[in-house]
Design an enzyme around this catalytic site. Structure first.
Site, PDB file in Angstrom:
ATOM      1  N   ARG A 236      -9.795   0.745   8.421  1.00  7.10           N
ATOM      2  CA  ARG A 236      -9.402  -0.610   8.814  1.00  7.10           C
ATOM      3  C   ARG A 236     -10.513  -1.332   9.554  1.00  7.10           C
ATOM      4  O   ARG A 236     -10.314  -2.480   9.965  1.00  7.10           O
ATOM      5  CB  ARG A 236      -8.174  -0.535   9.718  1.00  7.10           C
ATOM      6  CG  ARG A 236      -6.851  -0.797   8.999  1.00  7.10           C
ATOM      7  CD  ARG A 236      -5.733  -0.676  10.015  1.00  7.10           C
ATOM      8  NE  ARG A 236      -4.541  -1.380   9.675  1.00  7.10           N
ATOM      9  CZ  ARG A 236      -3.461  -0.810   9.137  1.00  7.10           C
ATOM     10  NH1 ARG A 236      -3.451   0.456   8.829  1.00  7.10           N
ATOM     11  NH2 ARG A 236      -2.384  -1.541   8.914  1.00  7.10           N
TER      12      ARG A 236
ATOM     13  N   LYS B 108       0.834  -1.210   0.000  1.00  3.14           N
ATOM     14  CA  LYS B 108       0.000   0.000   0.000  1.00  3.14           C
ATOM     15  C   LYS B 108       0.869   1.262   0.000  1.00  3.14           C
ATOM     16  O   LYS B 108       0.657   2.166  -0.800  1.00  3.14           O
ATOM     17  CB  LYS B 108      -0.927   0.023   1.239  1.00  3.14           C
ATOM     18  CG  LYS B 108      -1.818  -1.196   1.380  1.00  3.14           C
ATOM     19  CD  LYS B 108      -2.710  -1.102   2.612  1.00  3.14           C
ATOM     20  CE  LYS B 108      -1.973  -1.119   3.938  1.00  3.14           C
ATOM     21  NZ  LYS B 108      -1.275  -2.378   4.246  1.00  3.14           N
TER      22      LYS B 108
ATOM     23  N   ARG C 166      11.606  -5.090   5.321  1.00  4.53           N
ATOM     24  CA  ARG C 166      11.243  -3.687   5.029  1.00  4.53           C
ATOM     25  C   ARG C 166      12.080  -2.700   5.845  1.00  4.53           C
ATOM     26  O   ARG C 166      12.303  -2.888   7.025  1.00  4.53           O
ATOM     27  CB  ARG C 166       9.765  -3.486   5.360  1.00  4.53           C
ATOM     28  CG  ARG C 166       9.341  -2.022   5.413  1.00  4.53           C
ATOM     29  CD  ARG C 166       7.864  -1.835   5.299  1.00  4.53           C
ATOM     30  NE  ARG C 166       7.089  -2.331   6.419  1.00  4.53           N
ATOM     31  CZ  ARG C 166       5.756  -2.325   6.443  1.00  4.53           C
ATOM     32  NH1 ARG C 166       5.071  -1.860   5.411  1.00  4.53           N
ATOM     33  NH2 ARG C 166       5.113  -2.780   7.486  1.00  4.53           N
TER      34      ARG C 166
ATOM     35  N   ARG D  52      -0.757  -8.779  13.558  1.00  7.72           N
ATOM     36  CA  ARG D  52      -1.338  -7.774  12.656  1.00  7.72           C
ATOM     37  C   ARG D  52      -2.163  -8.454  11.569  1.00  7.72           C
ATOM     38  O   ARG D  52      -3.213  -7.944  11.170  1.00  7.72           O
ATOM     39  CB  ARG D  52      -0.224  -6.904  12.061  1.00  7.72           C
ATOM     40  CG  ARG D  52       0.286  -5.873  13.070  1.00  7.72           C
ATOM     41  CD  ARG D  52       1.699  -5.419  12.797  1.00  7.72           C
ATOM     42  NE  ARG D  52       1.853  -4.783  11.520  1.00  7.72           N
ATOM     43  CZ  ARG D  52       3.041  -4.628  10.904  1.00  7.72           C
ATOM     44  NH1 ARG D  52       4.156  -5.083  11.473  1.00  7.72           N
ATOM     45  NH2 ARG D  52       3.106  -4.023   9.769  1.00  7.72           N
TER      46      ARG D  52
HETATM   47  P1  ADP Z   1       1.160  -1.668   7.549  1.00  5.63           P
HETATM   48  O1  ADP Z   1       2.033  -0.816   6.654  1.00  5.63           O
HETATM   49  O2  ADP Z   1       1.894  -2.852   8.050  1.00  5.63           O
HETATM   50  O3  ADP Z   1      -0.153  -2.002   6.933  1.00  5.63           O
HETATM   51  P2  ADP Z   1       0.528   0.700   9.090  1.00  5.63           P
HETATM   52  O4  ADP Z   1       1.760   1.532   9.043  1.00  5.63           O
HETATM   53  O5  ADP Z   1      -0.583   1.067   8.180  1.00  5.63           O
HETATM   54  O6  ADP Z   1       0.909  -0.829   8.877  1.00  5.63           O
HETATM   55  O7  ADP Z   1      -0.032   0.658  10.580  1.00  5.63           O
HETATM   56  C1  ADP Z   1       0.814   0.346  11.662  1.00  5.63           C
HETATM   57  C2  ADP Z   1      -0.043   0.216  12.933  1.00  5.63           C
HETATM   58  O8  ADP Z   1      -0.716   1.474  13.188  1.00  5.63           O
HETATM   59  C3  ADP Z   1      -1.170  -0.810  12.869  1.00  5.63           C
HETATM   60  O9  ADP Z   1      -0.720  -2.108  13.194  1.00  5.63           O
HETATM   61  C4  ADP Z   1      -2.144  -0.246  13.907  1.00  5.63           C
HETATM   62  O10 ADP Z   1      -1.698  -0.510  15.229  1.00  5.63           O
HETATM   63  C5  ADP Z   1      -2.033   1.246  13.689  1.00  5.63           C
HETATM   64  N1  ADP Z   1      -2.998   1.751  12.682  1.00  5.63           N
HETATM   65  C6  ADP Z   1      -2.702   2.322  11.478  1.00  5.63           C
HETATM   66  N2  ADP Z   1      -3.823   2.661  10.826  1.00  5.63           N
HETATM   67  C7  ADP Z   1      -4.849   2.293  11.623  1.00  5.63           C
HETATM   68  C8  ADP Z   1      -6.274   2.355  11.498  1.00  5.63           C
HETATM   69  N3  ADP Z   1      -6.856   2.861  10.407  1.00  5.63           N
HETATM   70  N4  ADP Z   1      -7.024   1.877  12.533  1.00  5.63           N
HETATM   71  C9  ADP Z   1      -6.452   1.379  13.633  1.00  5.63           C
HETATM   72  N5  ADP Z   1      -5.120   1.274  13.811  1.00  5.63           N
HETATM   73  C10 ADP Z   1      -4.328   1.732  12.830  1.00  5.63           C
HETATM   74  P1  ADP Z   2       2.241  -1.825   3.225  1.00  3.24           P
HETATM   75  O1  ADP Z   2       2.238  -0.323   3.195  1.00  3.24           O
HETATM   76  O2  ADP Z   2       1.025  -2.419   2.565  1.00  3.24           O
HETATM   77  O3  ADP Z   2       2.432  -2.369   4.603  1.00  3.24           O
HETATM   78  P2  ADP Z   2       4.815  -1.615   1.837  1.00  3.24           P
HETATM   79  O4  ADP Z   2       4.499  -0.790   0.636  1.00  3.24           O
HETATM   80  O5  ADP Z   2       5.529  -0.958   2.957  1.00  3.24           O
HETATM   81  O6  ADP Z   2       3.468  -2.343   2.358  1.00  3.24           O
HETATM   82  O7  ADP Z   2       5.647  -2.894   1.324  1.00  3.24           O
HETATM   83  C1  ADP Z   2       6.193  -3.815   2.262  1.00  3.24           C
HETATM   84  C2  ADP Z   2       7.618  -4.209   1.812  1.00  3.24           C
HETATM   85  O8  ADP Z   2       7.536  -5.001   0.635  1.00  3.24           O
HETATM   86  C3  ADP Z   2       8.498  -3.013   1.482  1.00  3.24           C
HETATM   87  O9  ADP Z   2       9.818  -3.299   1.933  1.00  3.24           O
HETATM   88  C4  ADP Z   2       8.450  -2.923  -0.041  1.00  3.24           C
HETATM   89  O10 ADP Z   2       9.690  -2.455  -0.571  1.00  3.24           O
HETATM   90  C5  ADP Z   2       8.193  -4.369  -0.454  1.00  3.24           C
HETATM   91  N1  ADP Z   2       7.263  -4.471  -1.594  1.00  3.24           N
HETATM   92  C6  ADP Z   2       6.201  -3.670  -1.892  1.00  3.24           C
HETATM   93  N2  ADP Z   2       5.592  -4.082  -3.028  1.00  3.24           N
HETATM   94  C7  ADP Z   2       6.263  -5.184  -3.446  1.00  3.24           C
HETATM   95  C8  ADP Z   2       6.108  -6.078  -4.576  1.00  3.24           C
HETATM   96  N3  ADP Z   2       5.125  -5.911  -5.475  1.00  3.24           N
HETATM   97  N4  ADP Z   2       6.997  -7.100  -4.683  1.00  3.24           N
HETATM   98  C9  ADP Z   2       7.979  -7.269  -3.753  1.00  3.24           C
HETATM   99  N5  ADP Z   2       8.183  -6.473  -2.682  1.00  3.24           N
HETATM  100  C10 ADP Z   2       7.340  -5.437  -2.533  1.00  3.24           C
END
Ligand code: ADP
Ligand code: ADP
Ligand code: ZN
Length: 224
Positions: free
Chosen positions: A90, A15, A129, A174
């Site tokens: 979420r 994302k 990551r 998560r």
């Molecule tokens: P990821 O990139 O792994 O999807 P985020 O950076 O979006 O994780 O979120 C990290 C943490 O922040 C989540 O595990 C949760 O604890 C909190 N968080 C983020 N967005 C939300 C949301 N919309 N509702 C509730 N908790 C959230």
């Molecule tokens: P999210 O915001 O959904 O938690 P991220 O965009 O941070 O996910 O991606 C998680 C990790 O995977 C990062 O280290 C990123 O560089 C890598 N990544 C993202 N998209 C891809 C893909 N299509 N293939 C392989 N690795 C990816």
């Protein structure tokens, strides 16, 4: 015309990576609630103090906090360009609140896009990551290395960080939060025909191309 989209998907789905690319290509603002919460934790605000332990445990922070945070963010002038919601909503109550907030500003969600990725790949993505401390550019030990080792492609920074919650144990929590509380918003959007799915297992450029196909060409005369 402002376009508003939601990128849905489990932790590690891509994302943030894709939101940054769409921000650069289309000009909407990336609204990452995870980034906002981490900033609040780092600044020691009341929200940050409440959220810190919850985030470290891999649980979801209260809807009330998130909805207030997004409401305030949408009131800032740059949000009128349209937003890429990354990590929000979420829960179903968050999805309902977002609809109401946008409607109150004369906007709506144009696309809700689910990035579909297998659980095993998610754990590998999250364990590798890291990001640039200075500009926030995202990297991966295997899948997205900077062109010059140890130097950020975007800003030349040499200081990188890994998130405290990006460890195998917290990732499993998560993921179970995702399936229990976030996956139920898929039918919420599907029911009104707003949902489409993209294969998030493909490489990053192909995912970006699939998203661009959904968004269509950037409107002419919309340059900033
Ligand atoms: P990821 O990139 O792994 O999807 P985020 O950076 O979006 O994780 O979120 C990290 C943490 O922040 C989540 O595990 C949760 O604890 C909190 N968080 C983020 N967005 C939300 C949301 N919309 N509702 C509730 N908790 C959230
Ligand atoms: P999210 O915001 O959904 O938690 P991220 O965009 O941070 O996910 O991606 C998680 C990790 O995977 C990062 O280290 C990123 O560089 C890598 N990544 C993202 N998209 C891809 C893909 N299509 N293939 C392989 N690795 C990816
Ligand atoms: Zn950088």
């Amino acid at each position: 015309m402002a376009i508003n989209i939601v990128l849905l998907g489990p932790p590690g789905a891509g994302k943030g990576t894709q939101a940054k690319r769409l921000e650069a290509a289309y000009g909407m603002v990336q609204l990452s609630t995870g980034d906002m919460l981490r900033a609040a934790v780092a600044a020691g605000t009341p929200t940050g103090l409440r959220a810190k332990a919850v985030m470290e445990a891999g649980k979801l922070v209260d809807d009330e906090i998130l909805i207030a945070m997004i409401s305030e963010r949408l009131s800032q002038p740059d949000a009128s360009r349209g937003a890429i919601f990354d990590g929000f909503p979420r829960t179903v109550p968050q999805a309902e609140a977002l609809d109401a907030l946008l409607a109150g500003r004369g906007m709506r969600l144009d696309h809700v896009i689910e990035l579909k990725v297998d659980d095993a790949a998610l754990v590998e993505r999250i364990s590798g990551r890291y990001s640039c401390r200075k500009c926030g550019a995202g990297y991966h030990d295997r899948f997205q290395q900077p062109a010059r080792a140890g130097v950020c492609d975007s800003c030349g920074g040499t200081d990188f960080l890994r998130r405290a919650d990006d460890n195998a144990e917290t990732v499993r929590k998560r993921l179970s939060e995702y399936y229990a509380k976030t996956a139920p918003i898929l039918p919420y959007y599907q029911a009104r025909g707003a949902l489409c799915g993209v294969d998030g297992m493909a490489d990053m450029d192909r995912v970006t191309a699939a998203l661009a196909a959904i968004l269509g060409p950037r409107p002419a005369g919309d340059a900033r």
